[in-house]
Enzyme design. Structure first.
Site, PDB file in Angstrom:
ATOM      1  N   ASP A  99       1.016  -1.099  -0.011  1.00 28.55           N
ATOM      2  CA  ASP A  99       0.004   0.066  -0.025  1.00 28.55           C
ATOM      3  C   ASP A  99       0.707   1.176  -0.074  1.00 28.55           C
ATOM      4  O   ASP A  99       0.596   2.286  -0.861  1.00 28.55           O
ATOM      5  CB  ASP A  99      -1.056   0.022   1.151  1.00 28.55           C
ATOM      6  CG  ASP A  99      -0.163  -0.261   2.537  1.00 28.55           C
ATOM      7  OD1 ASP A  99       0.778  -0.323   2.585  1.00 28.55           O
ATOM      8  OD2 ASP A  99      -1.038  -0.115   3.465  1.00 28.55           O
ATOM      9  N   ASP A 102       7.191   4.310   3.100  1.00 25.61           N
ATOM     10  CA  ASP A 102       7.263   5.334   4.176  1.00 25.61           C
ATOM     11  C   ASP A 102       8.930   5.091   4.514  1.00 25.61           C
ATOM     12  O   ASP A 102       9.637   5.787   3.497  1.00 25.61           O
ATOM     13  CB  ASP A 102       6.555   5.186   5.238  1.00 25.61           C
ATOM     14  CG  ASP A 102       6.351   6.445   6.120  1.00 25.61           C
ATOM     15  OD1 ASP A 102       7.345   7.106   6.210  1.00 25.61           O
ATOM     16  OD2 ASP A 102       5.174   6.544   6.772  1.00 25.61           O
ATOM     17  N   ARG A 164     -10.215   1.613   6.595  1.00 27.14           N
ATOM     18  CA  ARG A 164      -9.648   0.890   5.490  1.00 27.14           C
ATOM     19  C   ARG A 164     -10.602   1.237   4.573  1.00 27.14           C
ATOM     20  O   ARG A 164     -10.330   0.924   3.343  1.00 27.14           O
ATOM     21  CB  ARG A 164      -9.510  -0.438   6.000  1.00 27.14           C
ATOM     22  CG  ARG A 164      -8.252  -0.511   6.894  1.00 27.14           C
ATOM     23  CD  ARG A 164      -7.907  -2.044   7.025  1.00 27.14           C
ATOM     24  NE  ARG A 164      -7.004  -2.325   8.135  1.00 27.14           N
ATOM     25  CZ  ARG A 164      -5.725  -2.227   7.883  1.00 27.14           C
ATOM     26  NH1 ARG A 164      -5.060  -1.814   6.712  1.00 27.14           N
ATOM     27  NH2 ARG A 164      -4.951  -2.441   8.925  1.00 27.14           N
TER      28      ARG A 164
END
Length: 179
Positions: A99, A102, A164
């Protein structure tokens, strides 16, 4: 827009259009091959489902649950494998669907692990890329969106297991996770 969102960063239409484009690029790369497509649970599940629907090459599907976050907003610096693969990656071309990248800790360590296990190749496909937060030497092979350093929710991404199911990517209001 959900009341806990500061603003919508990426709309349903933007997501749909870009995921289709990226999936077609990946599909071209794997024509004549049968890659193992590994979804990283839970955050990638919606992206993963939309992504694989646009692949015409034969694929096998598998999942891993790995984390470095727990219930916080900052990486813990420790990779936890909560659910490992069911399939052997030895000699396989692996597509990891994530997803968000980072700090890069999770994917850098996961890619190294899959290669150590004998994967022929490991390609990373990510929905979101937060380049300014990168601390590890890892870049996606395919990326849908570069985003600014905001805490994002929706389209599979969560804050403490909430949000979500939002059909877009939104920015979580700061007062909900700071202080």
């Amino acid at each position: 827009m959900h009341k806990d969102c500061e603003r919508i960063m990426l709309t349903e239409e933007q997501l749909r259009t870009r995921i289709t484009e990226v999936a077609r690029e990946v599909d071209e790369r794997y024509q004549g091959k049968r890659p193992l497509v590994v979804g990283i649970l839970k955050g990638s599940i919606i992206f993963y489902a939309d992504f694989i629907r646009h692949l015409s090459c034969p694929v096998e599907l598998d999942f891993m649950a790995v984390s470095s976050y727990g219930s916080g907003t900052v990486s813990s610096g420790k990779l936890k494998i909560k659910k490992d693969l069911d399939k052997d990656v030895r000699g396989r071309d692996v597509i990891v669907v994530e997803d968000i990248i980072d700090s890069g800790f999770t994917l850098a360590n996961l890619k190294a692990l899959l290669l150590e296990r004998g994967a022929n190749s490991v390609v990373i496909v990510t929905l979101l890329n937060k380049e300014e937060r990168r601390e590890y030497d890892i870049e996606p092979d395919y990326n849908c969106f570069d985003i600014e350093n905001e805490f994002v929710i929706g389209y599979g991404l969560d804050y403490d297991e909430q949000y979500r199911n939002l059909p877009y990517i939104g920015i979580l209001r700061r007062e909900l996770y700071e202080g």
